[in-house]
Scaffold this motif. Structure first.
Motif, mmCIF file in Angstrom:
data_model
loop_
_atom_site.group_PDB
_atom_site.id
_atom_site.type_symbol
_atom_site.label_atom_id
_atom_site.label_comp_id
_atom_site.label_asym_id
_atom_site.label_seq_id
_atom_site.Cartn_x
_atom_site.Cartn_y
_atom_site.Cartn_z
ATOM 1 N N GLY A 44 0.807 -1.209 0.000
ATOM 2 C CA GLY A 44 0.000 0.000 0.000
ATOM 3 C C GLY A 44 0.838 1.255 0.000
ATOM 4 N N GLY A 127 -2.845 4.564 -1.395
ATOM 5 C CA GLY A 127 -1.831 3.868 -0.621
ATOM 6 C C GLY A 127 -1.155 4.805 0.361
ATOM 7 N N GLY A 263 -3.273 -3.006 2.920
ATOM 8 C CA GLY A 263 -2.679 -2.586 1.662
ATOM 9 C C GLY A 263 -2.314 -3.757 0.777
#
Length: 364
Positions: A44, A127, A263
């Protein structure tokens, strides 16, 4: 033979894409007729956009405000109506010549979101990771048209310190396209916004904050949460992951329709990992250090878990392996091997791609 290669980066030596290519070369040396599918991974943070681009998304590059206001060039990955944005590309600690814990801003991240909207995005994967900021996403919100005002009706200044003067929030002028957009926040931390485990206390020192500044930033984040609760009716305090990227997750949750998730799981979906694993004979993952942290939702653990669900044996390759056989098996890894099985540490650091290629060939 069909093999899926899905490593994370080997921090400081190889990007995820470079690691995937090195492993692929090693595998093909042994089985030149194998079908090797590379799916570089990320958690992420850094590498998330690169993973999406490698999976077929198109790049959209624009100039935005950096964490200190200076312009930076940043790239977003766009695939149909989904855009992937990395906070670090516009507000990363590496963009600062010196730390600016009190004034670093996420404005450029908001500008990247606007660029994604201009490109037709209706879903944004954001992210979080590597941020220079502790501003609760205030700069991001201001770039989107949200007014963060002090008692005199003026916009609060940039950075976490500016939130100390926050008196009210006005969302009336925000970009109307945001009503149709969903943001999927990708993070690998679960820290709350404030308190001893919060954004300022845990990550502020890494961004250059002194103990006194940590206290100021924590109070400013608390002020932001209080005003959001009063003006928007959303309670941010105590919610897990709201402290991600200096509280940017909290700012997004306060104003946008969003979900917060792993993520690595989001990246696995973006790169089509499950489809690649279907019918595969072997999966290979890895990162710089396979250790206890790897098991806490990091990319190798996600790859191994999805491979196990698909009935595919998975092998880990890493710079170092600090997990025992029981821990590896519990994570879904059939085995794990370190670069030092092939070469001494000096060569591993000097020629990581060549050593990883050799290790992959030996393991297969």
């Amino acid at each position: 033979m069909r093999i899926v290669v899905a490593p994370d980066s080997f921090k400081g030596t190889l990007t995820a894409a470079e690691a995937a290519d090195a492993v692929s070369r090693g595998l093909l040396r042994v089985h030149p007729d194998a079908e090797v599918l590379t799916r570089p991974m990320a958690d992420g943070g850094e590498g998330t956009v690169a993973a999406a681009l490698r999976a077929g998304a198109r790049p959209v590059t624009t100039t935005v405000s950096g964490p200190d206001g200076r312009p930076v060039r940043a790239t977003t990955a766009v695939d149909g109506t989904t855009a992937v944005v990395e906070l670090a590309a516009a507000a990363g600690l590496g963009l600062l010549p010196e730390p600016a814990p009190m004034t670093a801003t996420t404005r450029g991240v908001g500008e990247l979101l606007l660029a994604a909207l201009d490109a037709g995005a209706r879903r944004v994967v954001l992210g979080l990771g590597g941020s220079a900021t502790t501003d609760a996403g205030a700069g991001l919100l201001q770039a989107l048209g949200v007014r963060l005002l002090d008692a005199t009706g003026r916009d609060v200044p940039p950075g976490g310190a500016g939130l100390a003067s926050l008196d009210r929030i006005d969302v009336g002028a925000r970009d109307p396209r945001l009503r149709e957009v969903t943001v999927s926040v990708a993070t690998d931390v679960d820290n709350p916004l404030t308190g001893p485990d919060g954004a300022a206390a845990v990550y502020g020192p890494q961004k250059g904050a002194t103990p006194e500044q940590v206290a100021e930033l924590d109070a400013a984040l608390g002020r932001f949460a209080a005003v959001v609760r009063r003006d928007l009716g959303i309670d941010l305090e105590g919610r897990p992951a709201m402290g991600a990227a200096g509280g940017t997750a909290a700012g997004v949750a306060a104003v946008l329709t969003c979900t917060v998730g792993s993520g690595a799981e989001l990246v696995a979906d973006l790169v089509g990992l499950d489809a690649a694993l279907a019918g595969a004979d072997l999966a290979v993952t890895g990162e710089g250090s396979l250790d206890a942290q790897s098991l806490r939702g990091k990319a190798p653990a996600v790859v191994a878990a999805r491979a196990r669900a698909a009935g595919v044996p998975c092998v880990g390759l890493a710079g170092r392996v600090a997990l025992g056989p029981g821990e590896l098996a519990a994570a879904g890894l059939a085995a794990a091997h370190a670069l030092t099985e092939v070469a001494d540490l000096a060569r591993c650091l000097a020629e990581p791609a060549a050593v990883l290629e050799e290790l992959a060939a030996r393991v297969l």
